[in-house]
Design a protein around this motif. Structure first.
Motif, short mmCIF file in Angstrom:
data_model
loop_
_atom_site.label_atom_id
_atom_site.label_comp_id
_atom_site.label_asym_id
_atom_site.label_seq_id
_atom_site.Cartn_x
_atom_site.Cartn_y
_atom_site.Cartn_z
N ASP A 1 11.90 -8.33 -96.55
CA ASP A 1 12.02 -9.53 -97.38
C ASP A 1 10.92 -9.58 -98.45
O ASP A 1 11.13 -10.05 -99.57
N LEU A 2 9.66 -9.16 -98.08
CA LEU A 2 8.56 -9.17 -99.04
C LEU A 2 8.81 -8.24 -100.21
O LEU A 2 8.37 -8.48 -101.33
N LEU A 3 9.53 -7.12 -99.90
CA LEU A 3 9.80 -6.14 -100.95
C LEU A 3 10.95 -6.55 -101.85
O LEU A 3 11.12 -6.01 -102.94
N PRO B 1 13.07 -8.82 -104.51
CA PRO B 1 12.57 -9.52 -105.70
C PRO B 1 12.14 -10.95 -105.41
O PRO B 1 11.06 -11.36 -105.86
N PRO B 2 12.93 -11.80 -104.69
CA PRO B 2 12.45 -13.15 -104.41
C PRO B 2 11.16 -13.15 -103.60
O PRO B 2 10.26 -13.95 -103.81
N GLY B 3 11.03 -12.24 -102.64
CA GLY B 3 9.82 -12.17 -101.82
C GLY B 3 8.61 -11.77 -102.63
O GLY B 3 7.50 -12.26 -102.41
N ARG B 4 8.84 -10.83 -103.58
CA ARG B 4 7.74 -10.42 -104.42
C ARG B 4 7.25 -11.59 -105.30
O ARG B 4 6.07 -11.77 -105.52
N ARG B 5 8.19 -12.38 -105.82
CA ARG B 5 7.81 -13.54 -106.63
C ARG B 5 6.99 -14.54 -105.81
O ARG B 5 6.02 -15.12 -106.31
N MET B 6 7.39 -14.75 -104.57
CA MET B 6 6.64 -15.66 -103.70
C MET B 6 5.21 -15.16 -103.47
O MET B 6 4.24 -15.93 -103.52
N THR B 7 5.06 -13.82 -103.25
CA THR B 7 3.73 -13.26 -102.99
C THR B 7 2.83 -13.40 -104.22
O THR B 7 1.66 -13.80 -104.13
N VAL B 8 3.42 -13.05 -105.41
CA VAL B 8 2.63 -13.16 -106.63
C VAL B 8 2.21 -14.61 -106.88
O VAL B 8 1.06 -14.90 -107.27
N ILE C 1 -3.44 -24.65 -99.24
CA ILE C 1 -2.46 -24.82 -100.33
C ILE C 1 -1.62 -23.56 -100.49
O ILE C 1 -0.40 -23.61 -100.73
N THR C 2 -2.28 -22.41 -100.36
CA THR C 2 -1.54 -21.14 -100.46
C THR C 2 -0.49 -21.04 -99.36
O THR C 2 0.68 -20.68 -99.60
N LEU C 3 -0.90 -21.37 -98.12
CA LEU C 3 0.04 -21.33 -97.01
C LEU C 3 1.17 -22.33 -97.20
O LEU C 3 2.35 -22.04 -96.95
N LEU C 4 0.80 -23.56 -97.68
CA LEU C 4 1.82 -24.58 -97.90
C LEU C 4 2.81 -24.15 -98.99
O LEU C 4 4.02 -24.40 -98.88
N MET D 1 8.13 -22.69 -100.72
CA MET D 1 9.04 -21.77 -101.41
C MET D 1 10.05 -21.17 -100.45
O MET D 1 11.23 -20.99 -100.79
N ARG D 2 9.57 -20.87 -99.23
CA ARG D 2 10.50 -20.34 -98.24
C ARG D 2 11.55 -21.37 -97.86
O ARG D 2 12.75 -21.05 -97.73
N SER D 3 11.11 -22.65 -97.71
CA SER D 3 12.06 -23.70 -97.33
C SER D 3 13.08 -23.95 -98.42
O SER D 3 14.28 -24.13 -98.16
N ARG D 4 12.61 -23.96 -99.67
CA ARG D 4 13.54 -24.20 -100.77
C ARG D 4 14.59 -23.07 -100.87
O ARG D 4 15.76 -23.31 -101.15
N ARG D 5 14.09 -21.84 -100.65
CA ARG D 5 15.05 -20.74 -100.74
C ARG D 5 16.05 -20.76 -99.62
O ARG D 5 17.22 -20.40 -99.78
N LEU D 6 15.65 -21.21 -98.43
CA LEU D 6 16.53 -21.22 -97.29
C LEU D 6 17.45 -22.44 -97.27
O LEU D 6 18.59 -22.37 -96.80
N SER D 7 16.93 -23.60 -97.73
CA SER D 7 17.72 -24.83 -97.62
C SER D 7 18.69 -25.04 -98.76
O SER D 7 19.69 -25.77 -98.62
N GLY D 8 18.41 -24.44 -99.94
CA GLY D 8 19.27 -24.69 -101.10
C GLY D 8 18.94 -26.04 -101.72
O GLY D 8 17.94 -26.65 -101.47
#
Length: 877
Positions: free
Chosen positions: A5-7, A9-16, A355-358, A363-370
């Motif tokens: 998932d980190l690799l 594109p959406p996962g990479r954007r979240m990491t950056v 804040i980083t963890l939040l 971002m994970r919740s928004r991507r999963l919940s729609g």
């Protein structure tokens, strides 16, 4: 979240995004830490500078207070001219140095002596028996040696511990010689450079403040005149460590490292005003005091400027520039505390990580919940709002509402649908207002606002603001649905009332602050007037001058009061008014001391609210006037009750802050007046001792010599005669030998009384020496003078002297008489002519008046008779 998932594109954007948020948080954390450290350092430096300024001001104020002692000593010499050791000691005792002026090592008086007068000066000091009957036989000038002039310590108090300074020639030290020259030429107080005190065997640092004194009556306007009129100096001596120990408290020394550096003499402006800059900027600076050194030695080199928190202040002390250097000590309250910056850094780091963890979680919740429907989210937010009531209506019919609107109406949520809006509002007028707003919404398709009164189920009404907005896209029940937001105004009204209360309190506080500032300005003006009056009082030469000064200034110090100043008469059986101001209700010129509670008790009266029921008899007229009150304050100096300060004021004034301030000001005024009167009495006492014979109370020889010179000049100018008679008691030595010296003293006292009662007020009589008395009769010719001399002899013959051993009678005297210009043309020969006539009276059998046989202008035979020194006791009686 897996690696796959980190690799993606959406996962990479979240990491950056998370890394960027973390870096931004760390940058903000470091910046906050730096700002916190800078702010703490700046605040610490400000506090340190303020404390350094307060400490420097305390040192300067202490030295200025000590300089006032030198000024008062200059005034003593200016008023008296010459004093002995006992007078100097009494004056120092009156100053009460240990309590009022702590920090002195000693007070000194130095005499300026030329080599020609050195032996006479040493003989004078050795023969001074005013303190020790043995005199000062061991007095000598130290260090020995020939010099062009000497500045010798003549008096030093306290003498104990300062014996080495007695007789020390300050001019023998070249360092001190320059300060002596500056003081003599300028007439100002001048400090020495750092010196080693001769009385300080520890070798510590010290310095001396000196003020010049000039001979009375000689001009001293220019430097040359001042040098020519120089009599000597008065000086205050300091050990530097002792002076600073009296100013600096333990807490200051625990937190500050303080050094005092001498930079030399101050640079003067063209107008003669001393600046804080040294004359020689390149001159060597000398360390005078170091708070870390227990006993600093002389001429210690000054280290370079300290690092860290530091401050520097300049003082001008006796025309020399002192630099006071302050450095914060390790472990002090001024040391930079890193706890807060470290706490900021730790908190910022934790917050950045959270804040980083939040952000990752969000971002994970928004991507999963729609995404959810915007309309449903908006309606849910509105309906579930616990702060505002929500209504959905079509026309006047209620479709539904939330829990908050149900609470405002006192109904259940299920009771709202289907009911009419008229059931919620308090009156038909509110229903009409709602209908008007509804029409506006329908006509304009825009939101509208209306103010309504809603009726609660229990009958109470609430004022609310209703905001209506049409749902153009159609609501749950189709087109025409309107959303109303109902906001309770009760809290807003309470907030507005609270705001008005706060504004009123702020206005009251501002009025109190204005009153406080006005009181402060009034207090400053009063202190300035009192200081000015104190300076004038110390310059007064007579009681009437003191009364005039008090009467002039009291009206400005106590504008709302009236008062008077009373002093005891000579018999101390009454107090008499000397000055008054304002319109006194109790206008009493004099009264008995027992008529005043303050004079009875030696304390201010009334002392409390309970004591106001008692009344001083002299203030009865004031107490009889409604709305009036009085305060009596005794004038006391050196535990001696001198008089009374009486004040009248409105009855309500004593209970106010202004009344308390006036009482405090009156206390300070009473102290200043008491001190001025005591100083005046002391000066008068010293003057009387200088010109009066203590045994007979008549004028002494010194006064008679001055009076004789004055009267001879007056007679020469006016052409009027001047008669001089010398009276000598017959066989006085026999009285002393046969009956004791006590009997002889009794005879002298009674003859002094007879002479005082016999002569006119314009005549001058005094004890010339031993048993000889001198009578000066201005404007009296030979006949009248001889008649008056015979009257004196008759009174002496009738005299019966009573003493502890019995009664003496048969006392006789001989009188020699000469008149100018009848017998002598030159006034310098008048005394000798009368003295020769006295010898003739003795030779002719005593107990008679003999007029000189000299005639003005006639040649005089050369007498081979040996004349004793005038004033000596004649062995023949």
């Amino acid at each position: 979240m897996g690696l796959k998932d980190l690799l993606a594109p959406p996962g990479r954007r979240m990491t950056v995004t998370a890394v960027a948020i973390l870096l931004a948080g760390l940058a903000a954390t470091f910046a906050a830490q730096a700002i916190a450290e800078r702010w703490i350092a700046t605040d610490m430096q400000r506090r340190f500078a303020a404390d350094a300024a307060d400490t420097s001001a305390a040192i300067g104020e202490r030295l200025r207070t000590h300089a006032e002692v030198l000024v008062s000593m200059q005034g003593l010499y200016a008023s008296i001219g010459r004093i002995d050791r006992a007078q100097f000691r009494r004056y120092v005792d009156v100053l009460d140095l240990a309590r009022r002026y702590p920090g002195f090592q000693a007070l000194q008086s130095l005499r300026y002596v030329t080599p020609d007068n050195l032996d006479a000066f040493m003989a004078e000091v050795r023969s001074d028996t005013s303190v020790d009957p043995r005199g000062q036989p061991d007095f000598t000038v130290q260090p020995p040696g020939q010099r062009s002039s000497y500045n010798v310590v003549e008096f030093v108090e306290p003498l104990r511990g300062n014996e080495n300074a007695f007789g020390f020639d300050a001019g023998a030290n070249p360092v001190q010689l320059d300060s002596l020259r500056r003081a003599a030429e300028t007439g100002r107080i001048v400090a020495t450079p750092p010196v080693r005190l001769v009385q300080d065997t520890s070798g510590g640092q010290g310095f001396i403040l000196r003020a010049p004194i000039y001979r009375v009556g000689e001009p001293a306007q220019t430097a040359l005149q001042r040098t020519a009129a120089l009599r000597g100096f008065v000086a205050t001596v300091y050990r530097m460590n002792e002076l600073m120990r009296g100013v600096l408290d333990v807490r200051t020394l625990q937190h500050m490292h303080i050094r005092v550096v001498d930079r030399g003499y101050a640079k003067a402006t063209p107008e003669g005003v001393m600046t804080s800059e040294p004359e020689d900027e390149s001159g060597l600076a000398t360390l005078m005091y170091d708070s870390l050194e227990a006993n600093l030695r002389l001429v210690t080199p000054v280290a370079s400027s300290p690092l860290g928190i530091a401050a520097e202040r300049s003082l001008v002390v006796g025309e020399r520039v002192w630099r006071v250097l302050f450095t914060a000590r390790p472990g002090s309250t001024y040391e930079l505390d890193h706890a807060v910056p470290n706490l900021v850094f730790g908190s910022g780091l934790v917050i950045s990580l959270l804040i980083t963890l939040l952000s990752l979680i969000v971002m994970r919740s928004r991507r999963l919940s729609g995404s959810l429907s915007a309309l449903n989210a908006e309606q849910r937010a509105l309906v579930d709002n616990p702060l505002a009531g929500i209504l959905f209506t079509r026309g006047h019919r209620i479709l539904r509402g939330n829990r908050r609107i149900a609470e405002l109406c006192g109904r259940g949520v299920d009771d709202l649908p289907g009911s009419d809006i008229a059931t919620l509002v308090a009156s038909p007028a509110d229903g009409d207002a709602f209908g008007t707003a509804l029409t506006r919404i329908r006509d304009t398709a825009m939101a509208a606002e209306v103010e309504l009164h809603i009726r609660h189920k229990d009958g109470a009404t609430l004022l609310v603001d209703a905001y209506g907005k049409p749902l153009t896209s159609g609501g749950r029940n189709g087109p025409g649905e309107i959303l109303w937001v109902i906001q309770d105004k009760t809290d807003a009204l309470l907030v507005e009332a609270e705001r008005r209360d706060h504004a009123r309190e702020l206005q009251d506080a501002n009025q109190r602050l204005t009153a406080s500032l006005h009181a402060s300005e009034t207090r400053t003006r009063e202190i300035a007037l009192l200081t000015e009056l104190s300076s004038l009082l110390q310059s007064c030469q007579r009681l009437d001058e003191i009364f005039a000064a008090v009467q002039s200034y009291a009206g400005h110090l106590f504008p709302a009061e009236a008062g008077a100043l009373y002093l005891f008469n000579d018999a101390r059986d009454a107090v008499q008014r000397g000055a008054h101001w304002g319109a006194l209700k109790a206008d009493v010129a004099a009264f008995h001391p027992e008529a005043c509670w303050a004079l009875r008790r030696g304390r201010t009266f009334p002392v409390s609210e309970a004591s106001q029921g008692l009344t001083c008899s002299h203030a009865a007229a004031c107490c009889a006037t409604p709305g009036s009150a009085f305060v009596c304050q005794p004038l006391i100096a050196q535990n001696n009750l001198l008089g009374l300060l009486y004040r009248e004021m409105p009855e309500t004034a004593g209970a106010t802050a202004a009344g308390a301030s006036a009482n405090q000001l009156a206390t300070m005024l009473a102290e200043q007046v008491s001190l001025a009167i005591a100083n005046l009495e002391l000066r008068e006492q010293l003057r009387s001792q200088a010109i009066r014979d203590p045994l007979t109370g008549l004028h002494n020889r010194r006064f008679l010599q001055e009076a004789l010179t004055r009267e001879i000049g007056r007679s020469s100018r006016s052409g009027k005669p001047l008669s001089l008679a010398i009276l000598d008691i017959d066989h006085f030595k026999r009285v002393n030998d046969s009956h004791s010296h006590e009997a002889g003293d009794a005879v002298l006292r009674d003859i002094g009384r007879i002479l005082y009662e016999t002569v006119r007020k314009t005549d001058i009589v005094g004890r010339y020496g031993g048993e000889e008395f001198l009578l000066l009769l201005p404007g009296v010719g030979l006949g009248a003078a001889e008649q008056r001399a015979n009257q004196v002899l008759d009174a002496v013959r009738r005299m019966r002297v009573t003493w502890s051993g019995g009664t003496l009678d048969g006392i006789t005297a001989s009188i020699g008489l000469a008149v100018m210009p009848l017998h002598v043309e030159n006034g310098d020969e008048l005394l000798a002519a009368a003295d020769i006539a006295l010898y003739r009276a003795k030779a002719q059998g005593r107990n008679r008046v003999v007029v000189t046989d000299r005639r003005a202008g006639a040649p005089q035979p050369v007498s081979t008779e040996l004349k004793p020194v005038p004033g000596s006791v004649k062995a023949t009686g």
